[in-house]
Enzyme design. Structure first.
Site, mmCIF file in Angstrom:
data_model
loop_
_atom_site.group_PDB
_atom_site.id
_atom_site.type_symbol
_atom_site.label_atom_id
_atom_site.label_comp_id
_atom_site.label_asym_id
_atom_site.label_seq_id
_atom_site.Cartn_x
_atom_site.Cartn_y
_atom_site.Cartn_z
ATOM 1 N N SER A 43 5.498 14.663 30.971
ATOM 2 C CA SER A 43 6.242 14.932 28.589
ATOM 3 C C SER A 43 5.752 16.419 28.716
ATOM 4 O O SER A 43 6.709 16.663 28.186
ATOM 5 C CB SER A 43 4.921 14.713 28.261
ATOM 6 N N GLU A 179 2.155 1.632 27.048
ATOM 7 C CA GLU A 179 2.802 3.274 26.328
ATOM 8 C C GLU A 179 4.086 1.825 25.834
ATOM 9 O O GLU A 179 4.615 1.026 25.973
ATOM 10 C CB GLU A 179 3.923 3.742 26.668
#
Ligand code: KIV
Length: 264
Positions: A43, A179
């Protein structure tokens, strides 16, 4: 903090806390707070580099950021993401790549796991490299899925998630990130497998939770998915502080003589 500390903590009924962070400054604060682990997540392509995808992450950059996080947090469990296509070509190459991340300071690696990766993950675990799987929404496969969509909405997807979670658990992965998975599916997985489940957008029925620090602190104003709780309005606080600095310099309020050296 070690993986066995995580297991003990969860066995005592306390969920695991994990944050994604990418530099020594944030890592040091996270360690001081006593968060259980730091994920050097890809990320960072969003938060650090301003990219719209994690697919562009390279192993060299991941090594660099893992070293930085290690410099800031010497006593916290560090997990490094294996970038896109660094665990796909061959078992030998995967082992070499994972070893570089471990040598950079991580104690474990994370892979966005599909069926085809299971034999490779098995080998990593057998070689003594702890693995965290990542299933559900897998940002590295965004070009295939076409968007950051909820995963596990159909019977087929739910079966696939359960299959991957069980396989990872059987292989000996120490945990799995779920997720953007529906709450009911997460609950079933957490109840069905002994491995730790770490959720992001997966609801409360996990062994622990992970957020990206920049998101949790409100430094990413254009990113506000339903699952995200912002614990600080970091951007606003920073804007106010920096405006104050600008004004003080421009009006001669900073620096004063007290900020200067007399030479003695
Ligand atoms: O890259 C990352 O930070 C991650 C988390 C969002 C789980 O994979």
């Amino acid at each position: 903090m070690t993986i066995s500390d995580w297991k003990k903590k969860y066995a005592n009924g306390i969920p695991i806390t994990l944050l994604a962070a990418h530099d020594a400054t944030f890592a040091q604060i996270i360690e001081d707070v006593g968060i259980d682990g730091i994920l050097v997540g890809d990320s960072l392509r969003h938060t650090f580099f301003g990219d719209s995808t994690t697919v562009t992450m390279t192993l060299d950059h991941m090594i660099y950021h893992t070293q930085a996080v290690k410099n800031g947090a010497k006593n916290t469990l560090i997990i490094a993401d294996m970038p896109f296509m660094t665990y796909n070509i061959s078992v030998e190459e995967t082992l070499r790549n994972a070893a570089k991340l471990i040598q950079a300071g991580a104690q474990a690696v994370k892979c966005e796991v599909r069926d085809i990766h299971l034999p490779t993950i098995d080998r990593l675990v057998q070689e003594g490299i702890p693995v965290m799987g990542h299933i559900g929404l897998q940002p590295q496969y965004i070009h295939e899925t076409g968007g950051y969509v909820l995963k596990g909405t159909s019977d087929v997807e739910q079966k696939e998630l359960m299959h991957l979670a069980k396989s990872l658990s059987d292989i000996g992965a120490f945990s799995v990130v779920l997720e953007k998975v529906p709450i009911g599916v997460t609950k079933q997985i957490t109840e069905a497998i002994p491995m730790l489940t770490i959720g992001i957008g997966a609801g409360p029925y996990c062994s622990g939770q992970v957020l990206v620090t920049n998101d949790a602190l409100g430094f990413t104003p254009n990113f506000s998915p339903k699952f995200l709780k912002k614990y600080l309005n970091g951007r606003q606080l920073m804007v106010e502080a920096l405006k104050e600095y600008k004004t003080e310099v421009e009006t001669g309020q900073f620096p004063t003589e007290s900020h200067g050296y007399t030479g003695k």
